[in-house]
Design a protein around this motif. Sequence first.
Motif, PDB file in Angstrom:
ATOM      1  N   GLU A 268       0.814  -1.213   0.000  1.00  0.00           N
ATOM      2  CA  GLU A 268       0.000   0.000   0.000  1.00  0.00           C
ATOM      3  C   GLU A 268       0.845   1.260   0.000  1.00  0.00           C
ATOM      4  N   GLY A 269       2.096   1.146   0.392  1.00  0.00           N
ATOM      5  CA  GLY A 269       2.947   2.321   0.463  1.00  0.00           C
ATOM      6  C   GLY A 269       3.795   2.554  -0.769  1.00  0.00           C
ATOM      7  N   LEU A 270       3.769   1.624  -1.725  1.00  0.00           N
ATOM      8  CA  LEU A 270       4.622   1.763  -2.906  1.00  0.00           C
ATOM      9  C   LEU A 270       3.972   2.683  -3.920  1.00  0.00           C
ATOM     10  N   VAL A 271       4.765   3.584  -4.475  1.00  0.00           N
ATOM     11  CA  VAL A 271       4.280   4.480  -5.517  1.00  0.00           C
ATOM     12  C   VAL A 271       5.146   4.290  -6.750  1.00  0.00           C
ATOM     13  N   ALA A 272       4.594   4.657  -7.891  1.00  0.00           N
ATOM     14  CA  ALA A 272       5.322   4.500  -9.151  1.00  0.00           C
ATOM     15  C   ALA A 272       6.665   5.218  -9.062  1.00  0.00           C
ATOM     16  N   GLY A 273       7.719   4.533  -9.488  1.00  0.00           N
ATOM     17  CA  GLY A 273       9.046   5.122  -9.486  1.00  0.00           C
ATOM     18  C   GLY A 273       9.789   4.966  -8.174  1.00  0.00           C
ATOM     19  N   GLY A 274       9.115   4.473  -7.126  1.00  0.00           N
ATOM     20  CA  GLY A 274       9.786   4.357  -5.843  1.00  0.00           C
ATOM     21  C   GLY A 274      10.248   2.970  -5.482  1.00  0.00           C
ATOM     22  N   VAL A 275       9.893   1.976  -6.284  1.00  0.00           N
ATOM     23  CA  VAL A 275      10.188   0.598  -5.902  1.00  0.00           C
ATOM     24  C   VAL A 275      11.666   0.268  -6.094  1.00  0.00           C
ATOM     25  N   ASP A 276      12.268   0.741  -7.161  1.00  0.00           N
ATOM     26  CA  ASP A 276      13.659   0.370  -7.447  1.00  0.00           C
ATOM     27  C   ASP A 276      14.609   0.842  -6.356  1.00  0.00           C
ATOM     28  N   ASP A 277      14.486   2.106  -5.944  1.00  0.00           N
ATOM     29  CA  ASP A 277      15.407   2.570  -4.909  1.00  0.00           C
ATOM     30  C   ASP A 277      15.071   1.959  -3.557  1.00  0.00           C
ATOM     31  N   LEU A 278      13.785   1.671  -3.306  1.00  0.00           N
ATOM     32  CA  LEU A 278      13.409   0.967  -2.079  1.00  0.00           C
ATOM     33  C   LEU A 278      14.067  -0.404  -2.024  1.00  0.00           C
ATOM     34  N   LEU A 279      14.012  -1.144  -3.115  1.00  0.00           N
ATOM     35  CA  LEU A 279      14.624  -2.469  -3.150  1.00  0.00           C
ATOM     36  C   LEU A 279      16.146  -2.378  -3.001  1.00  0.00           C
ATOM     37  N   ARG A 280      16.768  -1.430  -3.679  1.00  0.00           N
ATOM     38  CA  ARG A 280      18.220  -1.291  -3.510  1.00  0.00           C
ATOM     39  C   ARG A 280      18.563  -0.995  -2.055  1.00  0.00           C
ATOM     40  N   LEU A 306      24.364   4.367   4.332  1.00  0.00           N
ATOM     41  CA  LEU A 306      24.898   3.439   3.335  1.00  0.00           C
ATOM     42  C   LEU A 306      23.784   2.890   2.463  1.00  0.00           C
ATOM     43  N   ALA A 307      22.656   2.505   3.083  1.00  0.00           N
ATOM     44  CA  ALA A 307      21.540   1.966   2.307  1.00  0.00           C
ATOM     45  C   ALA A 307      20.953   3.023   1.374  1.00  0.00           C
ATOM     46  N   GLU A 308      20.867   4.257   1.839  1.00  0.00           N
ATOM     47  CA  GLU A 308      20.383   5.340   0.981  1.00  0.00           C
ATOM     48  C   GLU A 308      21.343   5.614  -0.171  1.00  0.00           C
ATOM     49  N   TYR A 309      22.634   5.530   0.119  1.00  0.00           N
ATOM     50  CA  TYR A 309      23.632   5.728  -0.934  1.00  0.00           C
ATOM     51  C   TYR A 309      23.475   4.660  -2.007  1.00  0.00           C
ATOM     52  N   ALA A 312      20.290   5.354  -4.006  1.00  0.00           N
ATOM     53  CA  ALA A 312      20.424   6.442  -4.988  1.00  0.00           C
ATOM     54  C   ALA A 312      21.139   5.978  -6.249  1.00  0.00           C
ATOM     55  N   ASP A 313      22.013   4.991  -6.120  1.00  0.00           N
ATOM     56  CA  ASP A 313      22.672   4.354  -7.260  1.00  0.00           C
ATOM     57  C   ASP A 313      23.342   5.366  -8.183  1.00  0.00           C
ATOM     58  N   GLY A 314      24.064   6.309  -7.586  1.00  0.00           N
ATOM     59  CA  GLY A 314      24.858   7.235  -8.380  1.00  0.00           C
ATOM     60  C   GLY A 314      24.108   8.399  -8.995  1.00  0.00           C
ATOM     61  N   GLU A 315      22.847   8.594  -8.648  1.00  0.00           N
ATOM     62  CA  GLU A 315      22.109   9.716  -9.224  1.00  0.00           C
ATOM     63  C   GLU A 315      22.696  11.039  -8.729  1.00  0.00           C
ATOM     64  N   PRO A 316      22.565  12.111  -9.517  1.00  0.00           N
ATOM     65  CA  PRO A 316      23.064  13.413  -9.076  1.00  0.00           C
ATOM     66  C   PRO A 316      22.397  13.845  -7.777  1.00  0.00           C
ATOM     67  N   ILE A 317      23.133  14.556  -6.961  1.00  0.00           N
ATOM     68  CA  ILE A 317      22.607  14.961  -5.660  1.00  0.00           C
ATOM     69  C   ILE A 317      21.334  15.768  -5.804  1.00  0.00           C
ATOM     70  N   ASP A 318      21.260  16.616  -6.822  1.00  0.00           N
ATOM     71  CA  ASP A 318      20.078  17.485  -6.930  1.00  0.00           C
ATOM     72  C   ASP A 318      18.813  16.715  -7.295  1.00  0.00           C
ATOM     73  N   SER A 355      16.081  13.130   8.410  1.00  0.00           N
ATOM     74  CA  SER A 355      17.075  12.275   9.064  1.00  0.00           C
ATOM     75  C   SER A 355      17.769  11.366   8.065  1.00  0.00           C
ATOM     76  N   TYR A 356      16.979  10.758   7.175  1.00  0.00           N
ATOM     77  CA  TYR A 356      17.588   9.875   6.193  1.00  0.00           C
ATOM     78  C   TYR A 356      18.368  10.645   5.143  1.00  0.00           C
ATOM     79  N   GLY A 357      17.894  11.815   4.822  1.00  0.00           N
ATOM     80  CA  GLY A 357      18.617  12.629   3.858  1.00  0.00           C
ATOM     81  C   GLY A 357      19.973  13.080   4.367  1.00  0.00           C
ATOM     82  N   ILE A 358      20.031  13.514   5.614  1.00  0.00           N
ATOM     83  CA  ILE A 358      21.312  13.921   6.192  1.00  0.00           C
ATOM     84  C   ILE A 358      22.257  12.720   6.269  1.00  0.00           C
ATOM     85  N   SER A 359      21.732  11.577   6.657  1.00  0.00           N
ATOM     86  CA  SER A 359      22.562  10.367   6.721  1.00  0.00           C
ATOM     87  C   SER A 359      23.137  10.034   5.350  1.00  0.00           C
ATOM     88  N   TYR A 360      22.297  10.114   4.337  1.00  0.00           N
ATOM     89  CA  TYR A 360      22.746   9.841   2.973  1.00  0.00           C
ATOM     90  C   TYR A 360      23.862  10.801   2.563  1.00  0.00           C
TER      91      TYR A 360
END
Length: 417
Positions: A268-280, A306-309, A312-318, A355-360
């Motif tokens: 119920e929480g998955l949205v289009a485009g969010g599954v790939d980075d969630l799985l990574r 580390l998990a957020e990094y 993100a799989d190398g995407e630009p920070i912005d 919190s997760y953004g700062i950690s990333y």
Amino acid sequence: MRRIRPLGAALAAVVLLLACGLPAALVAGLVRAGDPPVPQASAAASDDPATVAARRLGERMTAELARQSAALLGGDRTGFLAVAEPVAHPDLRRRYAALRALRVTAWEADATGLPTPVEGRPGEWRLLVEFRYCFVAPGCRTSRVLTGTRWREGDRPRLLAVEPSRSAETGTRPWEVSELAVAVGARTLVATTPALRKELPGLLAQAEAAARIADSYAVDGRAPDRYRIFHAGRDEWQRWYGGGRPKWTGGYAVTVGGGHHEVVLNAEGLVAGGVDDLLRHELTHAASLPERGYPGRDTWWLVEGLAEYAGADGEPIDRYAGLDEVRGLLGGGWDGRLDSLSPADDAPADRVGGSYGISYLAVRHLVDRFGPERLRAFFAAVVHERTPVAEAAERVLGEPWPALHAECVAYVRAVVG
């Protein structure tokens, strides 16, 4: 674990994982497959006749469980059911089907003590049983679950029920309580409910791609034999592994022993485009975390970063979805210390995302500064070896932690401007 963002936005990563020293709501127990089995009660000269009788009854029950285990591994459903009374058959048929769909390759059952009589039910007994299992990969280190069973006494005891484990360690496993539809790939196993079966092909493809990224974060190169992923509908989300996750959670990983972490996704929480980075993100937890959990809240930023990094799989920070929330947290509500970033279960969504953004961003800075190999070595020292962060920074990164911490915080502030 990941939090759920409003529809149309990307998911920011949030992981709730087993951590020593965390409050009860955040702690899953540590089931370690390398540990020896719980000792069986042994005969003693002073045993009274009731104890001797209970031991002999337990031995007969264990023999029935051994027959049932052999039937399960041999694909013999009739034999699997044969040890039980008809009242238990509906539950056992569902368990059998789920375990066979999960491609069970090891299944062992051992009593952990003597049977005890069920109060008010003459001739009925309860026996606590440890089941050890593998999926897909033959000869893997087995995961464990401790479960109550009920029996009717006899020369050949008859199984009346297998209880859902509801264990303090990890809670009820999906295959204990749900029908499952399963797909298996080269690196992953993905299971869901029959109602969500149509999503399996896409999820499997996405999981296989995520596994290739997660494998590179395995400490000492010891990647899981298969990543186990369970896709939960609304009811299952509240039931599997004990439920009760924070409302912002989109997924989590939980240790089940034998070096395995099982990943659960909130359908119920998955949205289009969010599954790939969630799985990574979640598979990186499964690859990188020790089975005994990480040291505590003060290392949460490193585990999640580390998990957020990886997510993100190398995407630009912005392009990182949580920058606005990082900016908001920097503007108030954070004391500037990485070891205080772990959000409460009831934290608002913007606090969680910040919190997760700062950690990333902190981990990204360390990778940019020292490279991925040294970052992984730093992670291993802190999370696996439980070396204090300051000591690990000096030993692995060659610099004092106060200066590196200040660098990380300055980098975060510079990114969000």
